[in-house]
Design a protein around this motif. Sequence first.
Motif, mmCIF file in Angstrom:
data_model
loop_
_atom_site.group_PDB
_atom_site.id
_atom_site.type_symbol
_atom_site.label_atom_id
_atom_site.label_comp_id
_atom_site.label_asym_id
_atom_site.label_seq_id
_atom_site.Cartn_x
_atom_site.Cartn_y
_atom_site.Cartn_z
ATOM 1 N N HIS A 116 0.824 -1.207 0.000
ATOM 2 C CA HIS A 116 0.000 0.000 0.000
ATOM 3 C C HIS A 116 0.861 1.261 0.000
ATOM 4 O O HIS A 116 0.487 2.281 -0.591
ATOM 5 N N SER B 131 -6.706 -3.715 -2.148
ATOM 6 C CA SER B 131 -7.464 -3.400 -0.931
ATOM 7 C C SER B 131 -7.718 -4.676 -0.153
ATOM 8 O O SER B 131 -7.655 -5.787 -0.692
ATOM 9 N N LYS C 262 -8.204 -3.064 -5.909
ATOM 10 C CA LYS C 262 -9.027 -1.971 -5.373
ATOM 11 C C LYS C 262 -10.140 -1.565 -6.339
ATOM 12 O O LYS C 262 -11.145 -0.963 -5.933
ATOM 13 N N GLU D 70 -11.517 -5.301 10.125
ATOM 14 C CA GLU D 70 -10.624 -4.159 9.918
ATOM 15 C C GLU D 70 -9.398 -4.229 10.831
ATOM 16 O O GLU D 70 -8.812 -3.204 11.174
ATOM 17 N N GLU E 101 -4.664 -2.092 10.327
ATOM 18 C CA GLU E 101 -4.753 -0.646 10.141
ATOM 19 C C GLU E 101 -3.780 -0.205 9.048
ATOM 20 O O GLU E 101 -2.704 -0.760 8.904
ATOM 21 N N PRO F 268 -6.978 0.255 3.454
ATOM 22 C CA PRO F 268 -8.440 0.363 3.507
ATOM 23 C C PRO F 268 -9.158 -0.902 3.054
ATOM 24 O O PRO F 268 -8.640 -1.657 2.227
ATOM 25 N N HIS G 103 -11.985 -2.755 0.908
ATOM 26 C CA HIS G 103 -12.622 -2.504 -0.381
ATOM 27 C C HIS G 103 -14.035 -1.968 -0.128
ATOM 28 O O HIS G 103 -14.705 -2.404 0.818
ATOM 29 N N LEU H 266 -16.709 -2.995 2.836
ATOM 30 C CA LEU H 266 -17.136 -1.996 3.817
ATOM 31 C C LEU H 266 -18.661 -1.867 3.828
ATOM 32 O O LEU H 266 -19.269 -1.708 4.888
#
Length: 310
Positions: A90, A103, A252, A289, A292, A295, A297, A301
């Motif tokens: 990332h 992601s 992503k 999650e 950390e 993000p 996808h 989410l």
Amino acid sequence: MKSFLHKTLLIAAAVLTLPAMAENYSVGTGSQSGTYYPFGGILAKIWSENIPEVNARAEVTAASVENIIKVSSNKQLAGIAMGNVALKAHQGEKPFPREMPASVLFALYPNVVQIIVPAKSDIKRVADLKGKKVSLGAPGSGTRVSAVNILSILGVEESDIEAQSLNYTATTDALANGQIDAGVIVGSLGVGAITELALTRDIRILSFSADEMAKVRAAAPAYMDFDAAEGAYNKVAAFKAPAVWNVLMVNKDLDENLAYQMTKTAFEHMDELRQAISDARYTTLENMEKLEGVPLHPGALRYLNEQRAK
């Protein structure tokens, strides 16, 4: 002429009403002696049986690095990777040439840094690896990235050891045959390769001191403390080691509805997954999650937010 035209129209109508063929996909895993392969295989089976447009299979790979590269280039539908490797991807850090378009779909389970030595070895702590022949994991694997990183944090560089690049099975075989002094496997507690080795050889797994753990956490926040109880492997004492979460990665730009269906279907069939893979007990909505810095996808989410709203 009318008969011919009528038959042509019937054939065309039949073709138009045929169900769409499911697209073939692969799910990137790791070596067959680790947990990634069966975990990815069960996910592929669940998706194939419950998402009409998906026909997926598990693919044996070098694991984390290869999986993220293939996901990012749309050569895999999904791939399993260690969280610290996902963070590097990332952020565009080595071993990746640039920021990778990947992601997290959801977090899976923690991987433990397990440094294995013969029970009678004089290697008692990480610093004792200097000058020894050590397997750091296969090229392109999260084990190798983690092993190099952890050892470097604790003052042991690759140039300080006789580094070997072996996968799980080759590492435990080399230990059993006395060809290496130590082997690093970053995998689930109870991983098959170590379990099998412990049944035929007397081994130890290095326990990190409180000072070593503090140095690792300070330099690499993706890691957490993990306490393994005595008996996790045959005749192996309790040990403390760093652990990092494994995550399921997708491109992503993967279609949001497909990502949503993949997430929803996986969690709706979690009992099936947990019956086959004990580590799936960690794969929960609360842990989705857990990593950390990378993000989720948007499709994943959306599913998580729906569940939170209930």
